[in-house]
Design a protein around this motif. Structure first.
Motif, short mmCIF file in Angstrom:
data_model
loop_
_atom_site.label_atom_id
_atom_site.label_comp_id
_atom_site.label_asym_id
_atom_site.label_seq_id
_atom_site.Cartn_x
_atom_site.Cartn_y
_atom_site.Cartn_z
N ALA A 163 1.25 14.85 -12.90
CA ALA A 163 0.65 16.18 -13.01
C ALA A 163 1.17 16.91 -14.24
O ALA A 163 0.42 17.59 -14.95
CB ALA A 163 0.94 16.98 -11.75
N LEU A 164 2.47 16.75 -14.52
CA LEU A 164 3.04 17.39 -15.71
C LEU A 164 2.48 16.78 -16.98
O LEU A 164 2.22 17.49 -17.97
CB LEU A 164 4.56 17.25 -15.69
N ASP A 165 2.26 15.48 -16.95
CA ASP A 165 1.76 14.79 -18.15
C ASP A 165 0.30 15.16 -18.44
O ASP A 165 -0.12 15.20 -19.59
CB ASP A 165 1.89 13.28 -17.96
N ASN A 166 -0.47 15.43 -17.39
CA ASN A 166 -1.90 15.70 -17.56
C ASN A 166 -2.23 17.19 -17.63
O ASN A 166 -3.39 17.55 -17.78
CB ASN A 166 -2.68 15.08 -16.38
N ARG A 167 -1.24 18.04 -17.50
CA ARG A 167 -1.52 19.47 -17.49
C ARG A 167 -1.99 19.95 -18.87
O ARG A 167 -1.64 19.36 -19.89
CB ARG A 167 -0.28 20.26 -17.07
N SER A 168 -2.76 21.00 -18.88
CA SER A 168 -3.21 21.61 -20.13
C SER A 168 -2.65 23.03 -20.20
O SER A 168 -2.69 23.78 -19.21
CB SER A 168 -4.74 21.64 -20.19
N LEU A 169 -2.12 23.36 -21.35
CA LEU A 169 -1.52 24.67 -21.54
C LEU A 169 -2.50 25.58 -22.29
O LEU A 169 -3.07 25.20 -23.32
CB LEU A 169 -0.22 24.56 -22.34
N THR A 170 -2.73 26.75 -21.78
CA THR A 170 -3.62 27.72 -22.41
C THR A 170 -2.91 29.05 -22.54
O THR A 170 -2.03 29.40 -21.74
CB THR A 170 -4.90 27.92 -21.57
N LEU A 171 -3.28 29.80 -23.57
CA LEU A 171 -2.70 31.11 -23.77
C LEU A 171 -3.25 32.09 -22.74
O LEU A 171 -4.42 31.99 -22.33
CB LEU A 171 -3.03 31.62 -25.18
N GLY A 196 0.79 -1.22 0.00
CA GLY A 196 0.00 0.00 0.00
C GLY A 196 0.82 1.26 0.00
O GLY A 196 0.28 2.36 0.14
N PHE A 197 2.14 1.13 -0.19
CA PHE A 197 3.00 2.30 -0.24
C PHE A 197 2.83 3.07 -1.55
O PHE A 197 2.99 4.29 -1.59
CB PHE A 197 4.47 1.90 -0.09
N LEU A 198 2.51 2.35 -2.62
CA LEU A 198 2.39 2.95 -3.95
C LEU A 198 1.14 2.43 -4.64
O LEU A 198 0.72 1.29 -4.39
CB LEU A 198 3.62 2.61 -4.81
N PRO A 199 0.53 3.23 -5.52
CA PRO A 199 -0.64 2.75 -6.28
C PRO A 199 -0.22 1.77 -7.37
O PRO A 199 0.90 1.82 -7.88
CB PRO A 199 -1.20 4.04 -6.87
N SER A 225 9.57 8.71 -1.62
CA SER A 225 10.13 9.59 -2.66
C SER A 225 9.60 9.19 -4.04
O SER A 225 9.36 10.06 -4.89
CB SER A 225 11.66 9.52 -2.64
N ALA A 226 9.41 7.89 -4.28
CA ALA A 226 8.89 7.43 -5.57
C ALA A 226 7.46 7.92 -5.79
O ALA A 226 7.09 8.32 -6.90
CB ALA A 226 8.94 5.91 -5.65
N HIS A 227 6.66 7.90 -4.74
CA HIS A 227 5.28 8.37 -4.86
C HIS A 227 5.24 9.86 -5.16
O HIS A 227 4.43 10.32 -5.98
CB HIS A 227 4.51 8.07 -3.57
N GLU A 228 6.12 10.61 -4.54
CA GLU A 228 6.19 12.06 -4.81
C GLU A 228 6.58 12.32 -6.26
O GLU A 228 5.98 13.17 -6.94
CB GLU A 228 7.19 12.70 -3.86
N SER A 229 7.58 11.59 -6.75
CA SER A 229 8.01 11.76 -8.14
C SER A 229 6.91 11.34 -9.11
O SER A 229 6.67 12.00 -10.12
CB SER A 229 9.27 10.93 -8.40
N PHE A 230 6.23 10.24 -8.80
CA PHE A 230 5.16 9.75 -9.65
C PHE A 230 4.03 10.78 -9.76
O PHE A 230 3.56 11.07 -10.87
CB PHE A 230 4.63 8.43 -9.09
N ALA A 270 7.31 6.71 -21.51
CA ALA A 270 7.42 8.06 -20.98
C ALA A 270 7.71 8.09 -19.48
O ALA A 270 8.04 9.13 -18.94
CB ALA A 270 6.13 8.84 -21.25
N GLY A 271 7.58 6.94 -18.81
CA GLY A 271 7.78 6.89 -17.37
C GLY A 271 9.25 6.95 -16.99
O GLY A 271 10.08 6.26 -17.57
N VAL A 272 9.58 7.77 -16.02
CA VAL A 272 10.95 7.88 -15.52
C VAL A 272 10.90 7.72 -14.01
O VAL A 272 10.35 8.57 -13.30
CB VAL A 272 11.59 9.23 -15.89
N LEU A 273 11.44 6.62 -13.51
CA LEU A 273 11.40 6.34 -12.08
C LEU A 273 12.54 5.40 -11.72
O LEU A 273 12.63 4.30 -12.27
CB LEU A 273 10.06 5.71 -11.70
#
Length: 272
Positions: free
Chosen positions: A222-230, A103-106, A212-217, A117-120
């Motif tokens: 969040a970076l992968d799911n972010r949406s960029l708007t002008l 239960g430490f990680l999902p 630390s792995a959960h924090e990085s994940f 794309a995963g880096v861990l």
């Protein structure tokens, strides 16, 4: 692996002698976690720090529950992995599996770590709980077809391997190796009961790494799911690009784009 490191800290260890239903639910979750590794994936996070996705595409044919055994009153759970991985890389798989089971990680972290794309960074678990049960050599120019492990002649023929290749077939050797895997597993269990190496790793090092792995994940997700708007105040291009943009627009309106090759021209599409 000791069954108690495959449940959250403080949770009751599932025991088939106490409740078959609870143990069945535990096995269902356990098998589901292992199943995520089967098939073709990018194993760069399991190969070490220098691996890259493009050179780590590999296959795991089987990652499954192998059974359970009781030694000195403690329940041990066995897993089996057959794939194009070395011992240290399998130990990294164990790290991810145990972290999820505790239960430490999902569980989604496994899919993330197996994606291109995963880096861990995943450290290896202690090798004290592992044994190399089989070593396969695939066909190469029809000259090599071997399976290194103790087996009887009938099994060699069933597996379509050349009889006697890859193992010393001296008289009486197969009989002396009967039930060899169970004896090795018993020796591993005895070592764990005496030294507790894997249990200490699961309670200490694994817990620290998982945080630390959960924090990085979460950060990478969040970076992968972010949406960029002008920005709403945007009204025109930056001054450094205004002239270049006006020239490009003029060339487009006047049809002054340079011609292209005949081969490339059919691939160019005019979009409004």
């Amino acid at each position: 692996l000791p069954a108690r490191i495959l449940v959250p800290p403080g949770a009751v260890v599932p025991d088939p002698n106490a409740s078959e239903e609870v143990f069945r639910q535990f096995l269902q979750r356990w098998k589901g976690v292992l199943k995520r590794f089967e098939g073709w994936h990018y194993f760069h996070n399991f190969f070490g720090d220098s691996a890259q996705p493009h050179d780590s595409h590999s296959s795991v044919k089987r990652c499954s529950h192998y059974g359970q055994m009781r030694f000195r009153g403690e329940l041990f759970i066995c897993m089996s992995l057959l794939g194009k991985l070395r011992g240290e890389q399998v130990c990294r798989v164990i790290t991810a599996v145990v972290a999820v089971m505790r239960g430490f990680l999902p569980a989604e972290l496994i899919d993330f770590a197996l994606s291109d794309a995963g880096v861990l960074r995943i450290p290896p678990a202690p090798m004290d709980a592992c044994l190399l049960a089989e070593l396969h050599f695939s066909k190469y120019e029809m000259t090599t077809r071997m399976l290194l492990r103790p087996r009887d002649r009938a099994e060699e023929l069933r597996l379509d391997h050349d009889v006697g290749k890859g193992f010393d077939c001296q008289e009486g050797l197969f009989h002396s190796c009967e039930f060899w895997r169970l004896r090795v597993l018993s020796q591993i269990a005895a070592s764990e009961c005496d030294a507790g190496t894997v249990s200490r790793w699961a309670d200490q090092d694994l817990r620290v790494w998982s945080a630390s792995a959960h924090e990085s994940f979460c950060r990478l997700q969040a970076l992968d799911n972010r949406s960029l708007t002008l920005p709403r105040s945007f009204s025109g291009p930056p001054s450094q690009y205004a002239k270049a943009l006006s020239l490009l627009r003029a060339a487009d309106q006047e049809g002054a784009w340079p011609s292209t090759s005949k081969g490339r021209k059919p691939l160019i599409r005019d979009d409004e």
